[in-house]
Design a protein around this motif. Structure first.
Motif, PDB file in Angstrom:
ATOM      1  N   PHE A 104       0.838  -1.192   0.000  1.00  0.00           N
ATOM      2  CA  PHE A 104       0.000   0.000   0.000  1.00  0.00           C
ATOM      3  C   PHE A 104       0.877   1.247   0.000  1.00  0.00           C
ATOM      4  CE2 PHE A 104      -2.712   3.254   1.946  1.00  0.00           C
ATOM      5  CZ  PHE A 104      -3.827   3.143   1.118  1.00  0.00           C
ATOM      6  N   ALA A 105       0.509   2.209  -0.829  1.00  0.00           N
ATOM      7  CA  ALA A 105       1.270   3.454  -0.945  1.00  0.00           C
ATOM      8  C   ALA A 105       0.302   4.620  -1.060  1.00  0.00           C
ATOM      9  CB  ALA A 105       2.184   3.395  -2.171  1.00  0.00           C
ATOM     10  N   VAL A 106       0.764   5.795  -0.689  1.00  0.00           N
ATOM     11  CA  VAL A 106      -0.056   7.004  -0.778  1.00  0.00           C
ATOM     12  C   VAL A 106       0.760   8.125  -1.417  1.00  0.00           C
ATOM     13  CG1 VAL A 106      -1.500   6.409   1.218  1.00  0.00           C
ATOM     14  CG2 VAL A 106       0.583   7.746   1.553  1.00  0.00           C
ATOM     15  N   PRO A 107       0.083   9.119  -1.980  1.00  0.00           N
ATOM     16  CA  PRO A 107       0.804  10.252  -2.568  1.00  0.00           C
ATOM     17  C   PRO A 107       1.614  11.016  -1.519  1.00  0.00           C
ATOM     18  CG  PRO A 107      -1.497  10.230  -3.257  1.00  0.00           C
ATOM     19  CD  PRO A 107      -1.362   9.214  -2.173  1.00  0.00           C
ATOM     20  N   ALA A 108       2.642  11.706  -1.992  1.00  0.00           N
ATOM     21  CA  ALA A 108       3.529  12.466  -1.106  1.00  0.00           C
ATOM     22  C   ALA A 108       2.783  13.519  -0.308  1.00  0.00           C
ATOM     23  CB  ALA A 108       4.652  13.107  -1.926  1.00  0.00           C
ATOM     24  N   TRP A 109       1.676  14.030  -0.835  1.00  0.00           N
ATOM     25  CA  TRP A 109       0.982  15.105  -0.128  1.00  0.00           C
ATOM     26  C   TRP A 109       0.132  14.603   1.046  1.00  0.00           C
ATOM     27  CZ3 TRP A 109      -0.663  14.010  -5.224  1.00  0.00           C
ATOM     28  CH2 TRP A 109      -1.936  13.478  -5.358  1.00  0.00           C
ATOM     29  N   TYR A 110      -0.054  13.295   1.186  1.00  0.00           N
ATOM     30  CA  TYR A 110      -0.807  12.783   2.336  1.00  0.00           C
ATOM     31  C   TYR A 110       0.057  12.933   3.576  1.00  0.00           C
ATOM     32  CZ  TYR A 110      -3.127   9.705   5.614  1.00  0.00           C
ATOM     33  OH  TYR A 110      -3.738   9.204   6.735  1.00  0.00           O
ATOM     34  N   ASP A 111      -0.419  13.727   4.548  1.00  0.00           N
ATOM     35  CA  ASP A 111       0.385  14.012   5.732  1.00  0.00           C
ATOM     36  C   ASP A 111      -0.336  13.694   7.041  1.00  0.00           C
ATOM     37  OD1 ASP A 111      -1.504  16.027   5.730  1.00  0.00           O
ATOM     38  OD2 ASP A 111      -0.067  17.682   5.750  1.00  0.00           O
ATOM     39  N   LYS A 112      -1.285  12.772   6.977  1.00  0.00           N
ATOM     40  CA  LYS A 112      -1.989  12.378   8.205  1.00  0.00           C
ATOM     41  C   LYS A 112      -1.505  11.008   8.658  1.00  0.00           C
ATOM     42  CE  LYS A 112      -5.959  15.306   7.712  1.00  0.00           C
ATOM     43  NZ  LYS A 112      -7.395  15.406   7.884  1.00  0.00           N
ATOM     44  N   GLY A 113      -2.230  10.404   9.566  1.00  0.00           N
ATOM     45  CA  GLY A 113      -1.809   9.172  10.211  1.00  0.00           C
ATOM     46  C   GLY A 113      -1.680   7.965   9.305  1.00  0.00           C
ATOM     47  N   ARG A 114      -0.969   6.960   9.857  1.00  0.00           N
ATOM     48  CA  ARG A 114      -0.731   5.721   9.126  1.00  0.00           C
ATOM     49  C   ARG A 114      -1.031   4.489   9.968  1.00  0.00           C
ATOM     50  NH1 ARG A 114       2.899   6.342   4.393  1.00  0.00           N
ATOM     51  NH2 ARG A 114       2.975   8.558   3.993  1.00  0.00           N
ATOM     52  N   THR A 115      -1.654   4.681  11.130  1.00  0.00           N
ATOM     53  CA  THR A 115      -2.031   3.549  11.963  1.00  0.00           C
ATOM     54  C   THR A 115      -3.538   3.330  11.845  1.00  0.00           C
ATOM     55  OG1 THR A 115      -2.540   4.847  13.939  1.00  0.00           O
ATOM     56  CG2 THR A 115      -0.217   4.182  13.616  1.00  0.00           C
ATOM     57  N   ALA A 116      -4.019   2.209  12.359  1.00  0.00           N
ATOM     58  CA  ALA A 116      -5.454   1.913  12.294  1.00  0.00           C
ATOM     59  C   ALA A 116      -6.283   3.003  12.979  1.00  0.00           C
ATOM     60  CB  ALA A 116      -5.741   0.550  12.928  1.00  0.00           C
ATOM     61  N   ASP A 117      -5.717   3.648  14.001  1.00  0.00           N
ATOM     62  CA  ASP A 117      -6.454   4.685  14.731  1.00  0.00           C
ATOM     63  C   ASP A 117      -6.350   6.073  14.105  1.00  0.00           C
ATOM     64  OD1 ASP A 117      -7.358   2.897  16.648  1.00  0.00           O
ATOM     65  OD2 ASP A 117      -5.605   3.207  17.925  1.00  0.00           O
ATOM     66  N   THR A 118      -5.325   6.305  13.284  1.00  0.00           N
ATOM     67  CA  THR A 118      -5.090   7.661  12.785  1.00  0.00           C
ATOM     68  C   THR A 118      -5.238   7.844  11.275  1.00  0.00           C
ATOM     69  OG1 THR A 118      -2.705   7.288  12.571  1.00  0.00           O
ATOM     70  CG2 THR A 118      -3.508   8.146  14.695  1.00  0.00           C
ATOM     71  N   THR A 119      -5.323   6.761  10.520  1.00  0.00           N
ATOM     72  CA  THR A 119      -5.435   6.868   9.064  1.00  0.00           C
ATOM     73  C   THR A 119      -6.681   7.667   8.702  1.00  0.00           C
ATOM     74  OG1 THR A 119      -4.266   4.795   8.691  1.00  0.00           O
ATOM     75  CG2 THR A 119      -5.710   5.559   6.923  1.00  0.00           C
ATOM     76  N   ALA A 120      -6.496   8.655   7.831  1.00  0.00           N
ATOM     77  CA  ALA A 120      -7.607   9.521   7.407  1.00  0.00           C
ATOM     78  C   ALA A 120      -7.595   9.638   5.886  1.00  0.00           C
ATOM     79  CB  ALA A 120      -7.497  10.891   8.069  1.00  0.00           C
ATOM     80  N   LEU A 121      -7.787   8.516   5.240  1.00  0.00           N
ATOM     81  CA  LEU A 121      -7.786   8.510   3.781  1.00  0.00           C
ATOM     82  C   LEU A 121      -8.716   7.432   3.269  1.00  0.00           C
ATOM     83  CD1 LEU A 121      -6.068   5.880   2.491  1.00  0.00           C
ATOM     84  CD2 LEU A 121      -4.230   7.086   3.618  1.00  0.00           C
ATOM     85  N   ALA A 122      -9.087   7.592   2.021  1.00  0.00           N
ATOM     86  CA  ALA A 122      -9.826   6.556   1.306  1.00  0.00           C
ATOM     87  C   ALA A 122      -9.147   6.402  -0.045  1.00  0.00           C
ATOM     88  CB  ALA A 122     -11.282   6.941   1.140  1.00  0.00           C
ATOM     89  N   ALA A 123      -8.775   5.180  -0.374  1.00  0.00           N
ATOM     90  CA  ALA A 123      -8.102   4.907  -1.636  1.00  0.00           C
ATOM     91  C   ALA A 123      -8.650   3.617  -2.217  1.00  0.00           C
ATOM     92  CB  ALA A 123      -6.595   4.775  -1.405  1.00  0.00           C
ATOM     93  N   THR A 124      -8.766   3.584  -3.534  1.00  0.00           N
ATOM     94  CA  THR A 124      -9.169   2.367  -4.225  1.00  0.00           C
ATOM     95  C   THR A 124      -8.259   2.160  -5.418  1.00  0.00           C
ATOM     96  OG1 THR A 124     -10.749   3.434  -5.720  1.00  0.00           O
ATOM     97  CG2 THR A 124     -11.597   2.681  -3.581  1.00  0.00           C
ATOM     98  N   LEU A 125      -8.119   0.924  -5.795  1.00  0.00           N
ATOM     99  CA  LEU A 125      -7.371   0.540  -6.981  1.00  0.00           C
ATOM    100  C   LEU A 125      -8.178  -0.564  -7.647  1.00  0.00           C
ATOM    101  CD1 LEU A 125      -4.819   0.718  -8.734  1.00  0.00           C
ATOM    102  CD2 LEU A 125      -3.714  -0.866  -7.119  1.00  0.00           C
ATOM    103  N   SER A 126      -8.634  -0.305  -8.861  1.00  0.00           N
ATOM    104  CA  SER A 126      -9.503  -1.280  -9.522  1.00  0.00           C
ATOM    105  C   SER A 126      -9.125  -1.448 -10.980  1.00  0.00           C
ATOM    106  CB  SER A 126     -10.968  -0.862  -9.386  1.00  0.00           C
ATOM    107  OG  SER A 126     -11.187   0.435  -9.915  1.00  0.00           O
ATOM    108  N   LEU A 127      -9.694  -2.486 -11.577  1.00  0.00           N
ATOM    109  CA  LEU A 127      -9.401  -2.867 -12.946  1.00  0.00           C
ATOM    110  C   LEU A 127     -10.714  -3.015 -13.706  1.00  0.00           C
ATOM    111  CD1 LEU A 127      -6.940  -3.576 -14.659  1.00  0.00           C
ATOM    112  CD2 LEU A 127      -7.130  -5.922 -13.829  1.00  0.00           C
ATOM    113  N   TRP A 128     -10.754  -2.466 -14.932  1.00  0.00           N
ATOM    114  CA  TRP A 128     -11.973  -2.393 -15.739  1.00  0.00           C
ATOM    115  C   TRP A 128     -11.708  -2.837 -17.171  1.00  0.00           C
ATOM    116  CZ3 TRP A 128     -16.491  -0.888 -13.437  1.00  0.00           C
ATOM    117  CH2 TRP A 128     -16.367  -0.400 -12.130  1.00  0.00           C
TER     118      TRP A 128
END
Length: 179
Positions: free
Chosen positions: A68-92
């Motif tokens: 799992f990776a996030v863009p450089a501009w994401y500057d919030k938490g990375r633990t189960a209690d602090t993560t503040a993001l939503a990301a998806t990766l899909s194939l069509w």
């Protein structure tokens, strides 16, 4: 036949672990949307952690989708209690099916509420690119292409629905494409 990869990323106003009604609404909407999109014509697959832990993104086993990776501009938490993001990766199978899944039905309703849940970052919220059939896109592929889309104009290797490209690299409109 080429397939279409779609990476989405947003920074949430509150951590995923936040017990507020707004966070619960986001989860409820997300679960309903995932269920609907998973049955949408043209949908092939999406990255899911092997364990399926709610709110666990970093450090989860994503199998062939990579670490799992996030863009450089994401500057919030990375633990189960602090993560503040939503990301998806899909194939069509193509642009039109992905476009229809995103801009109609339950997902359209969720998009209408995005400013309730997500911060306005000034960065693109999604990126698309074509891959050879049988290839599994990785989280890092999505991040690299989203950052590239932010840094330059849409191009055949990193584009958005409103400025899309065919697998051959010709500019097109996503809503005009057959699935």
């Amino acid at each position: 036949m080429p397939q279409l990869a779609l990476y989405t990323f947003g920074v949430l106003k509150a951590p995923l672990a936040d017990p507020s009604p707004l966070t619960r609404e986001f989860y409820a909407a997300g679960e309903a949307v995932y269920g609907t999109i998973g049955r949408h014509p043209g949908y092939l697959a999406r990255a899911e952690p092997a364990e399926g832990d709610r709110g666990v993104l970093f450090g989860a086993d994503w199998g062939p989708w990579g670490q799992f990776a996030v863009p450089a501009w994401y500057d919030k938490g990375r633990t189960a209690d602090t993560t503040a993001l939503a990301a998806t990766l899909s194939l069509w199978t193509g642009l039109r099916p992905a476009y229809d899944a995103v801009y109609t039905g339950l997902h359209r309703g969720a998009l209408n509420r995005r400013h309730d849940w997500f911060e306005r970052t000034g960065h693109p919220g999604h990126v698309l690119w074509w891959i050879p059939e049988g290839t599994v896109p990785t989280w890092q592929d999505g991040v690299s292409r989203l950052e590239s889309l932010h840094d330059r104009c849409p191009a055949p290797d990193a584009f958005a629905f409103h400025r899309a490209f065919t697998p051959e690299g010709t500019a097109t409109r996503a809503g005009d494409q057959a699935g």
